[in-house]
Design an enzyme around this catalytic site. Structure first.
Site, PDB file in Angstrom:
ATOM      1  N   GLU A 131       0.841  -1.186   0.000  1.00  0.00           N
ATOM      2  CA  GLU A 131       0.000   0.000   0.000  1.00  0.00           C
ATOM      3  C   GLU A 131       0.882   1.244   0.000  1.00  0.00           C
ATOM      4  O   GLU A 131       1.839   1.290   0.751  1.00  0.00           O
ATOM      5  CB  GLU A 131      -0.917   0.044   1.226  1.00  0.00           C
ATOM      6  CG  GLU A 131      -2.014   1.080   1.064  1.00  0.00           C
ATOM      7  CD  GLU A 131      -2.976   1.140   2.265  1.00  0.00           C
ATOM      8  OE1 GLU A 131      -2.612   0.675   3.349  1.00  0.00           O
ATOM      9  OE2 GLU A 131      -4.073   1.667   2.088  1.00  0.00           O
ATOM     10  N   GLU A 301      -5.782  -2.881  12.779  1.00  0.00           N
ATOM     11  CA  GLU A 301      -5.545  -3.745  11.615  1.00  0.00           C
ATOM     12  C   GLU A 301      -6.628  -4.807  11.498  1.00  0.00           C
ATOM     13  O   GLU A 301      -7.080  -5.127  10.399  1.00  0.00           O
ATOM     14  CB  GLU A 301      -4.157  -4.381  11.707  1.00  0.00           C
ATOM     15  CG  GLU A 301      -2.998  -3.394  11.804  1.00  0.00           C
ATOM     16  CD  GLU A 301      -3.026  -2.292  10.758  1.00  0.00           C
ATOM     17  OE1 GLU A 301      -3.386  -2.589   9.598  1.00  0.00           O
ATOM     18  OE2 GLU A 301      -2.717  -1.131  11.105  1.00  0.00           O
TER      19      GLU A 301
HETATM   20 ZN   LIG Z   1      -5.161   1.564   8.796  1.00  0.00          ZN
END
Ligand SMILES: [Zn+2]
Length: 896
Positions: A131, A301
């Site tokens: 990411e 997360e």
């Molecule tokens: Zn995050």
């Protein structure tokens, strides 16, 4: 056509990926077979690839018709153009690409991380961080979140090593001297969520959460630090399955600690990666803050497994749908796990950080156009996370928690395995709430900034007025713009917001809560007979500031601490400080106000005081510093003596942390010599006690010498502040040999706390000579840039070594480092910063750099405006206290 977006004429359906990393040579070879759907006749396929060498590419259909491709790599847009001799008919094809790549040291794509094993030998592992846009560095792919596909990964690795990926292992076999590990198919997901980690790894035994085995992984020798995170993860996974009303979407869940990691953690489905200090912790030796961080990051997360992984934003402009939600859900989960941590009160500190940035002219809306990868990276900021989470909390409280949860459930169910936009979320929440959400929320998501409510009493009427809050009246002139003019300026700041406002009006001793939707510039409320006081933003969830006229504020101040909840005291003080910086309140008035909080028991309230004292420290001339130190001691001393150095048995964790925070501030910003001496004594005793007792007596002795971890952490910071070279050498050694990631971090930041110029220089040089990991170096330089003792040296270092820093640091490193320039709060340094940035043509993506420069300008303007008042105030207030400075430390410090 946007060169950063791929055409939709060909869509990936399933990737069969085979990778063979060579850790010693830092390279990998790979082959990917991508089942694609050709939607219209095309003669070329465009997909993403960066830093890859493509050796072969071809495509074939089910009938066996095969075409070789001519490959052209476009470096600037990170794309590969595959041209075929003829046109490809619509239908299903299989694209095959063979390639090689490098395991880089930039902590992105497929990269190398190193660590020393128990024998002191350097070992290597390979990990991924994709990411926002770095999957393309590991394999050619449609590297945009909208192109969801199934991934079937096979890794061919050294048989001595282990590999983990998103899904369970299907098979493992040795072939041609390599271990072939085949992983199960993933769900349909975006490329940025693919992950693999290869190395000598150790795992805990799994705990089962429903059907999901949950393990924590680390490099060898650290498994004993995994228990706390595993508990936090098991709790939050269960919590989210219930909250979302949907099972966890993966087939197993692994949490992996990676020695070199650019961000805090990454929500790869089923294989979440973390930096070590966000996952591995010794529960007994950690401060409250360190434990809270692990719990937070783990919950955050896990929340992403649904918000982000199962349902994904269509494009990076909607990143807040991932991150604001995960941040909000993290609070809910941790609050449910450890109610005694009062997580929503501490969240006030995060909200305050967002209010600070969003009070800039150079702020941006939460949802903001993203074009190039650099802009996507710039979206990972306090506005996306903390402002986003704050407005969600405001909305949740406004709609009611159950209604909000029902809307979230509908949204997830409707868009599972797909992509969604902000409008989709509003639709689902609106259906659950039976009201139109966009009317309420669009102002908060699509426009920059937030309101200030001014409250005054006009006989029996309470008059509330709203206007935009900014820390500077006008945008700072001449600030460098960060990149080309933005189309986004089409969404101007609002003059009026639709604001859910909660009031608590107390009359004749009776509190009445009133909820209203504030939509006009001004609103008037009749107050009942016997009116005593009003709290605007009661409960503290609103994303706005409140400024009370003096008489109304005084009524509230008379109630503190016991008569007002902690979050409301926090907001009262924090808003007062912000309005002071903005010039709406004079500094002496604020400084008088700080004296009213001397007996406050809440550590968040104290954090406002500490931060404001540090801000003053950065704008005061050296000659005035002893006076400021005396003021700090005056404000803190009662609380410091009340709490002492030793915890009481029945004390809460929060009180323990407050003790550590107070002592640290007293010994550093307050520069108190007695505290420094006591810290040295305690430290000497704790070092003397054996760290590994073998017989019972030694263990008992160790127990007796155990200082509370919150105090240990403060002691280290205090000793660095007052420390010399001998101490520095000692701390450097402790940093190198620290048994936990948290201890390593404490000593690392302590190195930046030493004031001696030669030691500052040494610490700076360690940020680029390989002694400090590049994941940490940017923060260390930033800490020195914001410190009074190191900032000029640090700034010179940045200028001198710019190219090296830019080359060495991970992609977000320079951005993190330059965050520190706001500390260079003199007019001369500000000029120098602006010149350097213009000369080096520095861009950080989005509006980041403009924001840093504006923050710097605010500090300089504040210095110019309030500097004289500050000096005069300290002279008046400090005369008797000043005498206490006639000691060695004080004098030494004054001479600087
Ligand atoms: Zn995050």
């Amino acid at each position: 056509m946007d060169p950063y977006r791929l055409p939709h004429s060909v869509l990936p359906v399933r990737y069969g990926l085979r990778l063979e990393p060579d850790l010693a040579r830092a390279t990998f070879t790979g082959e990917v077979r991508i089942a694609v759907e050709v939607r219209e006749p095309v003669s070329e396929i465009v997909l993403n690839a960066a830093e890859l060498r493509i050796s072969e590419a071809s495509i074939q259909n089910a009938k066996g018709v095969s075409h070789p491709a001519n490959v052209e790599l476009e470096v600037s847009t990170e794309r590969a153009r595959l041209r075929f001799p003829g046109s490809l008919a619509p239908g299903t094809w299989e694209l095959r690409v063979a390639f090689t790549g490098i395991l880089n040291d930039k902590l992105r794509g497929f990269y190398r991380s190193t660590y020393k094993d128990a024998r002191g030998v350097t070992q290597t592992l390979a990990a991924t961080q994709f990411e926002a846009t770095d999957a393309r560095r590991a394999f050619p792919c449609w590297d945009e979140p909208i192109f969801k596909a199934v991934f079937s990964t096979t890794l061919a690795i050294d048989p001595a090593l282990t590999a983990v990926s998103n899904t369970a292992v299907l098979s493992e076999e040795i072939r041609d001297g390599r271990k072939l590990i085949r992983f199960a198919d993933t769900i349909r997901m975006s490329t940025y969520l693919v992950a693999f980690v290869v190395g000598n790894l150790e795992a805990t035994d799994p705990v089962m959460v429903g059907r999901t085995p949950l393990r924590v992984w680390s490099v060898p020798g650290k498994r004993h630090l995994a228990a706390f995170a595993q508990q936090a993860a098991a709790f939050s996974l269960r919590f989210f399955e219930q909250y979302y009303g949907l099972p966890y979407p993966g087939d197993k869940l692994d949490l992996l600690a990676i020695p070199d990691f650019a961000s805090g953690a990454m929500e790869n489905l089923g294989a979440i990666t973390f930096r070590e200090n966000a996952l591995l912790v010794d529960e007994k030796a950690a401060t409250h803050g360190e434990l809270e961080r692990v719990a937070d990051v783990v919950a955050h997360e896990n929340a992403h497994m649904w918000f982000g992984d199962l349902v994904t934003m269509s494009w990076w402009n909607g990143l807040w749908l991932n991150e604001a939600f995960a941040t909000f859900m993290e609070m809910l989960a941790v609050d449910a796990w450890k109610p005694e941590w009062q997580r929503w009160i501490t969240f006030g500190v995060s909200r305050a950080a967002a209010l600070a940035v969003d009070g800039l002219h150079s702020t941006r809306p939460i949802e903001y156009p993203v074009r190039a990868p650099r802009d996507a990276d710039a979206m990972f900021d306090v506005l996306t996370y903390e402002k986003g989470a704050s407005v969600l909390r405001m909305l949740e409280q406004h709609l009611g928690p159950e209604v909000f949860r029902d809307g979230v459930r509908q949204y997830l169910r409707r868009h599972a395995h797909g992509n969604a936009d902000t409008g989709d979320l509003w639709t689902a929440l609106g259906q659950a709430a039976k009201q139109s959400v966009p009317a309420l929320m669009d102002g908060w998501i699509f426009h920059p900034g937030y309101p200030l409510i001014t409250a005054r009493l006009d006989r029996n009427r309470l008059v509330l007025r709203q206007e935009r809050f900014t820390s500077l009246k006008e945008p700072p002139g001449g600030a460098a713009t960060d990149g080309p003019a933005r189309t986004s300026e089409a969404t101007p700041p609002l003059r009026q917001w639709r604001m859910p406002v909660q009031l608590r009006i107390v009359a004749k001793g009776k509190p009445v809560t009133r909820r209203l939707l504030f939509t006009d510039a001004e609103q008037t409320i009749t107050v009942p007979k016997g009116f005593e006081h009003v709290v605007v933003n009661a409960g503290g969830h609103g994303f706005y500031r409140v400024r009370y006229e003096p008489a109304l504020r005084e009524r509230l101040l008379r109630l503190i601490p016991d008569g007002l909840p902690a979050i409301e005291r926090f907001n009262l003080l924090n808003d007062a400080w912000a309005t002071t910086v903005a010039g709406l309140m004079r500094l002496p008035e604020y400084l008088d106000l700080t004296a009213r909080f001397r007996s406050d028991p809440d550590r968040n309230v104290w954090s406002v005081l500490f931060d404001s004292f540090q801000a003053l420290n950065r704008i005061i001339d050296p000659a005035g510093r002893p006076g400021l130190e005396a003021l700090v001691r005056d404000r803190l001393s009662a609380a410091v003596s009340r709490l002492g150095w030793t915890p009481r048995p029945d004390e809460s964790e929060l009180t323990r942390q407050l003790r550590g925070d107070l002592l640290r501030a007293f010994g550093t910003t307050g520069n108190d010599p007695r505290t420094q001496a006591r810290a040295a004594e305690l430290y000497a005793n704790s070092v003397k006690s054996p760290s590994r007792g073998t017989d019972g007596r030694e263990a008992n002795q160790r127990e007796a010498n155990m200082i509370d971890p919150n105090v240990v952490s403060a002691v280290i910071a205090i000793l660095a502040h007052a420390g010399d070279r001998v101490r520095y050498t000692e701390f450097l050694e402790r940093f190198r040999s620290a048994p936990t990631p948290q201890e390593e971090r404490r000593y690392l930041y302590a190195l930046a706390g030493f004031q001696d110029g030669a030691l500052v220089e040494e610490t700076l040089s360690r940020t680029i000579n390989g002694e400090i990991r590049t994941q940490d170096s940017p923060f260390v330089v930033a800490a020195l840039l914001t410190s009074v003792h190191g900032r000029e040296q640090a700034w010179n270092f940045v200028k001198t070594h710019w190219d090296t820093l830019d080359r060495l640091f991970p992609k977000n490193g320079v951005r993190r480092m330059l965050h520190g320039i706001a500390g260079l709060a003199t007019p001369e340094l500000e000029q120098d910063v602006k010149q350097f940035i213009a000369m080096r043509k520095i861009h950080l993506g989005g509006k980041t750099l403009e924001q840093y420069l504006e923050q710097l300008h605010i500090a300089v303007a504040f210095r110019t405006r309030e500097g004289p008042a500050l000096r005069a105030y300290l002279k008046r207030a400090g005369a008797p206290a000043g005498r206490r400075l006639k000691n060695k430390q004080g004098v030494r410090h004054e001479e600087r």
